[in-house]
Design a protein around this motif. Structure first.
Motif, PDB file in Angstrom:
ATOM      1  N   LEU A   1       0.672  -1.347   0.105  1.00  0.00           N
ATOM      2  CA  LEU A   1       0.059   0.002  -0.046  1.00  0.00           C
ATOM      3  C   LEU A   1       0.959   1.288   0.020  1.00  0.00           C
ATOM      4  O   LEU A   1       1.980   1.318   0.631  1.00  0.00           O
ATOM      5  CB  LEU A   1      -0.848  -0.110   1.132  1.00  0.00           C
TER       6      LEU A   1
ATOM      7  N   THR B   1      -7.507  -3.504   3.278  1.00  0.00           N
ATOM      8  CA  THR B   1      -7.209  -3.061   1.749  1.00  0.00           C
ATOM      9  C   THR B   1      -6.183  -3.844   1.087  1.00  0.00           C
ATOM     10  O   THR B   1      -5.130  -4.318   1.514  1.00  0.00           O
ATOM     11  CB  THR B   1      -6.800  -1.569   2.024  1.00  0.00           C
TER      12      THR B   1
ATOM     13  N   THR C   1      -4.592  -4.226  -3.042  1.00  0.00           N
ATOM     14  CA  THR C   1      -4.633  -3.808  -4.585  1.00  0.00           C
ATOM     15  C   THR C   1      -4.535  -4.622  -5.515  1.00  0.00           C
ATOM     16  O   THR C   1      -4.041  -4.598  -6.634  1.00  0.00           O
ATOM     17  CB  THR C   1      -3.188  -2.920  -4.597  1.00  0.00           C
TER      18      THR C   1
ATOM     19  N   VAL D   1       0.812  -1.493  -8.229  1.00  0.00           N
ATOM     20  CA  VAL D   1       0.152  -0.113  -8.089  1.00  0.00           C
ATOM     21  C   VAL D   1       1.210   0.887  -7.485  1.00  0.00           C
ATOM     22  O   VAL D   1       2.043   0.712  -6.549  1.00  0.00           O
ATOM     23  CB  VAL D   1      -1.097  -0.057  -6.917  1.00  0.00           C
TER      24      VAL D   1
ATOM     25  N   LEU E   1      -5.670   4.240 -11.171  1.00  0.00           N
ATOM     26  CA  LEU E   1      -6.334   3.317 -10.352  1.00  0.00           C
ATOM     27  C   LEU E   1      -7.637   4.048  -9.717  1.00  0.00           C
ATOM     28  O   LEU E   1      -7.477   5.175  -9.546  1.00  0.00           O
ATOM     29  CB  LEU E   1      -5.585   2.689  -9.377  1.00  0.00           C
TER      30      LEU E   1
ATOM     31  N   LEU F   1      -8.715   4.365  -4.031  1.00  0.00           N
ATOM     32  CA  LEU F   1      -8.172   3.213  -3.378  1.00  0.00           C
ATOM     33  C   LEU F   1      -9.025   2.751  -2.551  1.00  0.00           C
ATOM     34  O   LEU F   1      -9.474   1.592  -2.086  1.00  0.00           O
ATOM     35  CB  LEU F   1      -6.858   3.024  -3.138  1.00  0.00           C
TER      36      LEU F   1
ATOM     37  N   TRP G   1     -12.158   1.321  -3.694  1.00  0.00           N
ATOM     38  CA  TRP G   1     -12.295   0.503  -4.821  1.00  0.00           C
ATOM     39  C   TRP G   1     -12.671  -0.796  -4.346  1.00  0.00           C
ATOM     40  O   TRP G   1     -12.268  -1.323  -3.306  1.00  0.00           O
ATOM     41  CB  TRP G   1     -10.549   0.505  -5.362  1.00  0.00           C
TER      42      TRP G   1
END
Length: 470
Positions: free
Chosen positions: A34, A50, A52, A98, A168, A171, A174
């Motif tokens: 992250l 979280t 990605t 990311v 993206l 976040l 998302w």
């Protein structure tokens, strides 16, 4: 899978053969972690869940290890051992990186780097050694001599997706949905061979009933050839590193010791110019006390240490053109102390505790490798409450860590403590049930600041297991 076979070729010769095989098929896999700060320099914060990684990501790998060991015991007390190990690792992955710096208000500013990777790595290792006693000047001593050699071949290739560089979505909001791209853009790779050979010898010399000396040396040669991402991987180096130690028994239960060790550490990290970093070199000094109490049921140690390592690898930045992390060599000087206490303090109660404090600086006295905690406390204990019931607790505390990213931006992980609890019940000598509660307080923390991205540690979690032994 794990299997092993042993055969007594004679009363003094043992042949062992074994193989392990592990195949991993994870889905929804993170590549990278992250982002840790916003465009205004403030530190980012997310929910611990979280991720990605879209659902279509995967990282398949197959790991096979085969070994053979031959051991012979001589009548004079010496032992000789030869070990051959073959390790084969292959992986195929479809990943989604990311990168970028998000805006503090809109979270815009992050971009994607999807790519597929394939890698094959073969490692062959041989180690031959002999050890045993010898007599000299009225005293009996111990010696060890040996030779080791390894060869590692690696071939890896990557292909980028057509959506590299696309933005993206926000976040924090998302849901992980991102269309899987077409992968047809060459991303580079490598094909190289690393070789290492070492000859070593050491002796434990009994100077008197209380005084012992330990002397040794390790001579290492490394050679690399091939290329990685278009740059030569070629590298050759040789170094002989000595070791010296002394042990003095102040009493039957307390010993004073000191040691000096030279450091020669081959490194595989890629530096600027895409060349492999030179080995890290330096030394380590240690002075300490060791003690045994309660008929050797309780052990304690105290150590002072000082070390210097030059050109030690540390991540510098992510190369957005190649999709790889570039490392730099850092000169470090560290010193500190460590205290440990372990054993059975009363019948049924065992403890294992330790405290470490250190500083790490460069030649000018400035802090370096600040992602490493300067103080750490470890407390663990088990209690045999009943013949069938064992209870346990463990506490790990780490002091604050931080990373200076330049331009006035510093990311920090405040000090934190993790508490784990355990309970086990033995139904009989074959069946056991265990309950583990980890991170009891639900501490939210970043596992490491080694890179400028990071993962959150696992929140409060519980596991139950049932074990059968025979």
């Amino acid at each position: 899978f794990y299997g092993i076979v042993e055969a007594d070729l004679s009363d003094s010769t043992l042949l062992t053969f074994g193989h392990t095989q592990q195949n991993n098929r994870p889905k929804g896999v993170l590549w990278g972690a992250l982002p840790l700060y916003y465009s205004d320099g403030s530190q980012a914060s997310y929910d611990v869940s979280t991720s990605t990684a879209p659902d279509w990501t995967q990282w398949d790998s197959n790991i096979g290890v085969t070994f053979a060991e031959l051991r012979h015991d001589f009548v004079n007390g010496w032992h000789a051992t030869a070990v051959f190990t073959q390790k084969d690792v292959s992986s195929d992955s479809k990943l989604f990186y990311v990168y970028g710096v998000p805006d503090a208000g809109t979270s815009e500013g992050l971009f994607v780097w999807p790519s597929v990777h394939s890698q094959d790595n073969e490692q062959s290792i041989v180690d031959v050694r002999a050890s045993g006693p010898f007599a000299l000047m009225g005293q009996e001593h111990e010696a060890i001599i040996g030779f080791s050699a390894s060869r590692s071949t690696l071939n890896n290739q990557s292909i980028r997706g057509r959506s590299v560089g696309e933005p993206l979505p926000d976040l924090p909001a998302w849901d992980g949905t991102f269309p899987e791209p077409i992968f047809d853009v060459p991303g580079g790779g490598g094909d190289f061979v690393d070789k290492q050979r070492s000859v070593y010898a050491a002796a434990r010399l009994q100077a008197s009933g209380r005084l012992k000396f330990i002397l040794g040396a390790n001579s290492t040669w490394i050679d690399s050839e091939g290329d990685s991402y278009g740059a030569s991987r070629g590298k050759s180096a040789h170094k002989t590193t000595p070791y010296a130690g002394v042990i003095y028994d102040l009493s039957p239960d307390i010993s004073l010791y000191g040691s000096h060790t030279a450091i020669f550490l081959p490194q595989s990290e890629t530096g600027a110019g895409l060349n492999r970093l030179d080995p890290a070199e330096g030394y380590n000094n240690e002075l300490g006390l060791k003690a045994e109490w309660l008929d050797k049921r309780l052990n304690a140690s105290f150590a002072l240490f000082q070390a210097q390592q030059n050109n030690l690898a540390q991540s510098a930045y992510f190369d957005e053109n190649l999709g790889i992390t570039i490392y730099e060599g850092v000169d470090t000087r560290s010193q500190g102390f460590e205290l440990e206490l372990a054993g059975e303090i009363t019948p049924g109660v065992k403890i294992n505790t330790g405290y470490t404090q250190l500083s790490i600086e460069d030649a000018s006295g400035s802090d370096v490798r600040t992602f490493s905690p300067r103080r750490m406390l470890r407390l663990a204990s088990t209690w045999q409450a009943l013949p069938q019931v064992k209870l346990g607790a463990r506490l790990n505390w780490r002091s604050e860590t931080w990373r200076d990213l330049g331009n006035g931006i510093t990311i920090r992980q405040p000090s934190y403590a993790l508490l784990d609890l355990m309970a086990r019940y033995d139904f009989d000598k074959h069946w056991q049930a265990a309950l583990n509660l980890n991170n009891v307080t639900g501490e939210k923390y970043l596992t490491s600041l080694y890179w400028d991205q990071a993962f959150y540690g696992a929140p409060r979690n519980i596991s139950v297991s049932l074990n059968w032994t025979y």
